[in-house]
Design a protein around this motif. Structure first.
Motif, PDB file in Angstrom:
ATOM      1  N   MET A   1       0.822  -1.190   0.000  1.00 22.78           N
ATOM      2  CA  MET A   1       0.000   0.000   0.000  1.00 22.78           C
ATOM      3  C   MET A   1       0.865   1.251   0.000  1.00 22.78           C
ATOM      4  SD  MET A   1      -3.277  -0.604  -0.072  1.00 22.78           S
ATOM      5  CE  MET A   1      -4.076   0.715   0.806  1.00 22.78           C
ATOM      6  N   MET A   2       0.512   2.197  -0.858  1.00 22.40           N
ATOM      7  CA  MET A   2       1.235   3.454  -0.973  1.00 22.40           C
ATOM      8  C   MET A   2       0.223   4.602  -0.986  1.00 22.40           C
ATOM      9  SD  MET A   2       4.338   2.161  -1.308  1.00 22.40           S
ATOM     10  CE  MET A   2       5.448   3.399  -1.994  1.00 22.40           C
ATOM     11  N   SER A   3       0.723   5.802  -0.758  1.00 21.65           N
ATOM     12  CA  SER A   3      -0.090   7.009  -0.847  1.00 21.65           C
ATOM     13  C   SER A   3       0.544   7.965  -1.841  1.00 21.65           C
ATOM     14  CB  SER A   3      -0.205   7.694   0.519  1.00 21.65           C
ATOM     15  OG  SER A   3      -0.878   6.886   1.453  1.00 21.65           O
ATOM     16  N   LEU A   4      -0.295   8.771  -2.476  1.00 23.14           N
ATOM     17  CA  LEU A   4       0.202   9.722  -3.468  1.00 23.14           C
ATOM     18  C   LEU A   4       0.696  10.983  -2.772  1.00 23.14           C
ATOM     19  CD1 LEU A   4       0.365  10.152  -6.621  1.00 23.14           C
ATOM     20  CD2 LEU A   4      -1.585  11.673  -6.283  1.00 23.14           C
ATOM     21  N   ASN A   5       1.963  11.313  -2.971  1.00 25.95           N
ATOM     22  CA  ASN A   5       2.576  12.482  -2.340  1.00 25.95           C
ATOM     23  C   ASN A   5       2.804  13.575  -3.382  1.00 25.95           C
ATOM     24  OD1 ASN A   5       3.690  13.996  -0.224  1.00 25.95           O
ATOM     25  ND2 ASN A   5       5.757  13.284  -0.682  1.00 25.95           N
ATOM     26  N   ALA A   6       1.742  13.924  -4.087  1.00 30.44           N
ATOM     27  CA  ALA A   6       1.768  14.997  -5.073  1.00 30.44           C
ATOM     28  C   ALA A   6       0.349  15.556  -5.154  1.00 30.44           C
ATOM     29  CB  ALA A   6       2.219  14.479  -6.441  1.00 30.44           C
ATOM     30  N   PRO A   7       0.182  16.836  -5.477  1.00 34.44           N
ATOM     31  CA  PRO A   7      -1.167  17.405  -5.522  1.00 34.44           C
ATOM     32  C   PRO A   7      -2.084  16.717  -6.525  1.00 34.44           C
ATOM     33  CG  PRO A   7       0.485  19.144  -5.530  1.00 34.44           C
ATOM     34  CD  PRO A   7       1.218  17.855  -5.731  1.00 34.44           C
ATOM     35  N   LEU A   8      -1.517  16.298  -7.652  1.00 38.86           N
ATOM     36  CA  LEU A   8      -2.314  15.697  -8.720  1.00 38.86           C
ATOM     37  C   LEU A   8      -1.374  14.928  -9.644  1.00 38.86           C
ATOM     38  CD1 LEU A   8      -5.191  15.630 -10.089  1.00 38.86           C
ATOM     39  CD2 LEU A   8      -4.369  17.528 -11.503  1.00 38.86           C
ATOM     40  N   THR A   9      -1.760  13.708 -10.007  1.00 41.77           N
ATOM     41  CA  THR A   9      -0.922  12.886 -10.886  1.00 41.77           C
ATOM     42  C   THR A   9      -1.793  12.138 -11.882  1.00 41.77           C
ATOM     43  OG1 THR A   9       0.827  12.576  -9.236  1.00 41.77           O
ATOM     44  CG2 THR A   9       0.671  10.923 -10.955  1.00 41.77           C
ATOM     45  N   ASP A  10      -1.331  12.059 -13.116  1.00 41.64           N
ATOM     46  CA  ASP A  10      -2.029  11.294 -14.145  1.00 41.64           C
ATOM     47  C   ASP A  10      -1.725   9.812 -14.000  1.00 41.64           C
ATOM     48  OD1 ASP A  10      -3.230  13.443 -15.851  1.00 41.64           O
ATOM     49  OD2 ASP A  10      -1.132  14.053 -16.000  1.00 41.64           O
ATOM     50  N   LEU A  11      -2.745   9.005 -14.134  1.00 38.32           N
ATOM     51  CA  LEU A  11      -2.599   7.545 -14.157  1.00 38.32           C
ATOM     52  C   LEU A  11      -2.620   7.122 -15.615  1.00 38.32           C
ATOM     53  CD1 LEU A  11      -2.572   5.013 -12.180  1.00 38.32           C
ATOM     54  CD2 LEU A  11      -4.980   4.779 -12.779  1.00 38.32           C
TER      55      LEU A  11
ATOM     56  N   VAL B   1       2.128   5.222 -12.761  1.00 35.25           N
ATOM     57  CA  VAL B   1       2.464   6.565 -12.269  1.00 35.25           C
ATOM     58  C   VAL B   1       3.972   6.619 -12.025  1.00 35.25           C
ATOM     59  CG1 VAL B   1       0.215   6.940 -11.183  1.00 35.25           C
ATOM     60  CG2 VAL B   1       2.085   5.939  -9.844  1.00 35.25           C
ATOM     61  N   PRO B   2       4.568   7.808 -12.021  1.00 31.06           N
ATOM     62  CA  PRO B   2       5.980   7.906 -11.631  1.00 31.06           C
ATOM     63  C   PRO B   2       6.156   7.417 -10.197  1.00 31.06           C
ATOM     64  CG  PRO B   2       5.260   9.920 -12.729  1.00 31.06           C
ATOM     65  CD  PRO B   2       4.021   9.107 -12.467  1.00 31.06           C
ATOM     66  N   ALA B   3       7.106   6.540  -9.973  1.00 29.93           N
ATOM     67  CA  ALA B   3       7.312   5.970  -8.640  1.00 29.93           C
ATOM     68  C   ALA B   3       7.687   7.036  -7.616  1.00 29.93           C
ATOM     69  CB  ALA B   3       8.394   4.893  -8.700  1.00 29.93           C
ATOM     70  N   ALA B   4       8.269   8.134  -8.066  1.00 33.59           N
ATOM     71  CA  ALA B   4       8.726   9.170  -7.148  1.00 33.59           C
ATOM     72  C   ALA B   4       7.579   9.851  -6.407  1.00 33.59           C
ATOM     73  CB  ALA B   4       9.539  10.210  -7.912  1.00 33.59           C
ATOM     74  N   VAL B   5       6.341   9.761  -6.921  1.00 40.03           N
ATOM     75  CA  VAL B   5       5.221  10.436  -6.262  1.00 40.03           C
ATOM     76  C   VAL B   5       4.571   9.566  -5.193  1.00 40.03           C
ATOM     77  CG1 VAL B   5       4.764  11.793  -8.330  1.00 40.03           C
ATOM     78  CG2 VAL B   5       3.464   9.680  -7.942  1.00 40.03           C
ATOM     79  N   LEU B   6       5.094   8.358  -4.973  1.00 42.63           N
ATOM     80  CA  LEU B   6       4.496   7.433  -4.018  1.00 42.63           C
ATOM     81  C   LEU B   6       5.327   7.354  -2.742  1.00 42.63           C
ATOM     82  CD1 LEU B   6       3.533   4.486  -6.401  1.00 42.63           C
ATOM     83  CD2 LEU B   6       2.084   6.379  -5.636  1.00 42.63           C
ATOM     84  N   VAL B   7       4.629   7.277  -1.616  1.00 41.82           N
ATOM     85  CA  VAL B   7       5.276   7.036  -0.316  1.00 41.82           C
ATOM     86  C   VAL B   7       4.507   5.924   0.378  1.00 41.82           C
ATOM     87  CG1 VAL B   7       6.132   9.393  -0.078  1.00 41.82           C
ATOM     88  CG2 VAL B   7       3.870   8.799   0.828  1.00 41.82           C
ATOM     89  N   PRO B   8       5.154   5.163   1.273  1.00 42.35           N
ATOM     90  CA  PRO B   8       4.447   4.086   1.966  1.00 42.35           C
ATOM     91  C   PRO B   8       3.221   4.605   2.723  1.00 42.35           C
ATOM     92  CG  PRO B   8       6.806   3.876   2.277  1.00 42.35           C
ATOM     93  CD  PRO B   8       6.590   5.198   1.623  1.00 42.35           C
ATOM     94  N   TRP B   9       2.146   3.861   2.628  1.00 39.45           N
ATOM     95  CA  TRP B   9       0.919   4.235   3.335  1.00 39.45           C
ATOM     96  C   TRP B   9       1.086   4.007   4.825  1.00 39.45           C
ATOM     97  CZ3 TRP B   9      -2.477   0.526   5.740  1.00 39.45           C
ATOM     98  CH2 TRP B   9      -3.657   1.084   6.252  1.00 39.45           C
ATOM     99  N   ASP B  10       0.575   4.961   5.602  1.00 42.32           N
ATOM    100  CA  ASP B  10       0.628   4.879   7.056  1.00 42.32           C
ATOM    101  C   ASP B  10      -0.783   5.085   7.579  1.00 42.32           C
ATOM    102  OD1 ASP B  10       0.959   5.172   9.788  1.00 42.32           O
ATOM    103  OD2 ASP B  10       2.648   6.553   9.641  1.00 42.32           O
ATOM    104  N   GLN B  11      -1.336   4.080   8.244  1.00 42.05           N
ATOM    105  CA  GLN B  11      -2.706   4.166   8.737  1.00 42.05           C
ATOM    106  C   GLN B  11      -2.897   5.348   9.678  1.00 42.05           C
ATOM    107  OE1 GLN B  11      -4.096   0.593  10.623  1.00 42.05           O
ATOM    108  NE2 GLN B  11      -6.227   1.255  10.663  1.00 42.05           N
ATOM    109  N   LEU B  12      -1.832   5.737  10.370  1.00 51.39           N
ATOM    110  CA  LEU B  12      -1.929   6.866  11.284  1.00 51.39           C
ATOM    111  C   LEU B  12      -2.154   8.181  10.550  1.00 51.39           C
ATOM    112  CD1 LEU B  12       0.925   5.965  13.802  1.00 51.39           C
ATOM    113  CD2 LEU B  12      -1.545   5.607  14.065  1.00 51.39           C
ATOM    114  N   MET B  13      -1.947   8.165   9.227  1.00 51.53           N
ATOM    115  CA  MET B  13      -2.145   9.369   8.430  1.00 51.53           C
ATOM    116  C   MET B  13      -3.481   9.366   7.696  1.00 51.53           C
ATOM    117  SD  MET B  13       0.369  11.352   8.980  1.00 51.53           S
ATOM    118  CE  MET B  13       0.119  12.516   7.650  1.00 51.53           C
ATOM    119  N   ASP B  14      -4.388   8.481   8.076  1.00 50.58           N
ATOM    120  CA  ASP B  14      -5.697   8.453   7.432  1.00 50.58           C
ATOM    121  C   ASP B  14      -6.372   9.819   7.555  1.00 50.58           C
ATOM    122  OD1 ASP B  14      -5.460   5.899   6.569  1.00 50.58           O
ATOM    123  OD2 ASP B  14      -6.863   5.012   7.993  1.00 50.58           O
TER     124      ASP B  14
END
Length: 253
Positions: A22-32, A92-105
């Motif tokens: 699971m990852m989260s998107l760390n960019a305002p907007l990204t094209d898939l 998507v570019p891999a650089a825009v992804l960070v590991p998902w953290d449930q504490l950041m829901d």
């Protein structure tokens, strides 16, 4: 992306995914994208454009190819690609992804067309971040009619109170208030440019507009009109925020 016309009720659950992928998107907007190493072509029918992801959206990483990652966008359930329900697939570019953290829901959702972020609660120093309608963020403080939000990198920004609404408050809206919220959100996007696969105020397609309008009212629905139809409940009389599907049932494309 499948074209299936809908005009501006429904709930769904996304499929489960291993927390290790699971990852989260760390960019305002990204094209898939349908294929890696390709660039979106705004203003044109770009067959390689699938959809767009907003900041903080969760995805399941399936594969890494150099600087690109193949993912399932699990907050955008989709059926057509594999004839089964899954997260919307693409690259998507891999650089825009960070590991998902449930504490950041997330705890709040952007209900303005755009929400500017600020470094200070007095809103005198604008931050680089600007979040689109439907973006979900984690608020850790509310003070002086400002939200203090924690970003995925641990940094904090301040947001105007009127640009967001808490997911907790949206969950207890009356049916009438929820419908009014959906219509108000849809109205924010009227006049924005059409963009095949678009799902933001920078450019939006028909089903992307519907998806964002519902999302900003706290209701999760599929990304594409065909899937919205599959999840919809028939009604005998129309009310504001109901969906009207114009294609023939036997020929949805």
């Amino acid at each position: 992306m499948i074209h299936y016309t809908a005009v501006l009720v429904l709930l769904l659950t996304a499929g489960c995914a291993s927390s290790r992928s699971m990852m989260s998107l760390n960019a305002p907007l990204t094209d898939l994208r349908t294929q890696p190493h390709t660039t979106a072509q705004p203003g044109a029918h770009d067959p390689l454009e699938e959809t767009q992801l907003l900041y903080g959206e969760r995805v399941r990483m399936l594969q890494r190819q150099g600087e690109w990652a193949r993912v399932e966008a699990i907050e955008q359930p989709e059926f057509t690609h594999a004839r089964r329900w899954q997260g919307y697939p693409g690259w998507v570019p891999a650089a825009v992804l960070v590991p998902w953290d449930q504490l950041m829901d997330p705890t709040i959702v952007v209900t303005a067309e755009w929400a500017q972020a600020w470094h200070d609660p007095h809103l005198t120093r604008p931050a680089a971040w600007r979040f689109a309608l439907g973006t979900r963020l984690r608020a850790i403080e509310f003070a002086g009619h400002r939200w203090k939000a924690e970003l995925l990198d641990g940094k904090t920004v301040w947001l105007r109170f009127q640009d967001e609404q808490s997911l907790e408050d949206l969950a207890v809206l009356s049916p009438l208030s929820r419908r009014q919220q959906i219509i108000r959100s849809a109205g924010l996007l009227v006049g924005d440019p059409y963009y095949w696969g678009g799902r933001s105020p920078t450019g939006v397609d028909c089903s992307g507009l519907v998806n964002l309008a519902y999302r900003s009212a706290g209701v999760a629905i599929p990304r594409d009109a065909h899937e919205q139809f599959l999840r919809a409940t028939p009604v005998t009389s129309l009310q504001p925020a109901d969906l009207v599907f114009l294609s023939e049932r036997s020929n949805p494309r």
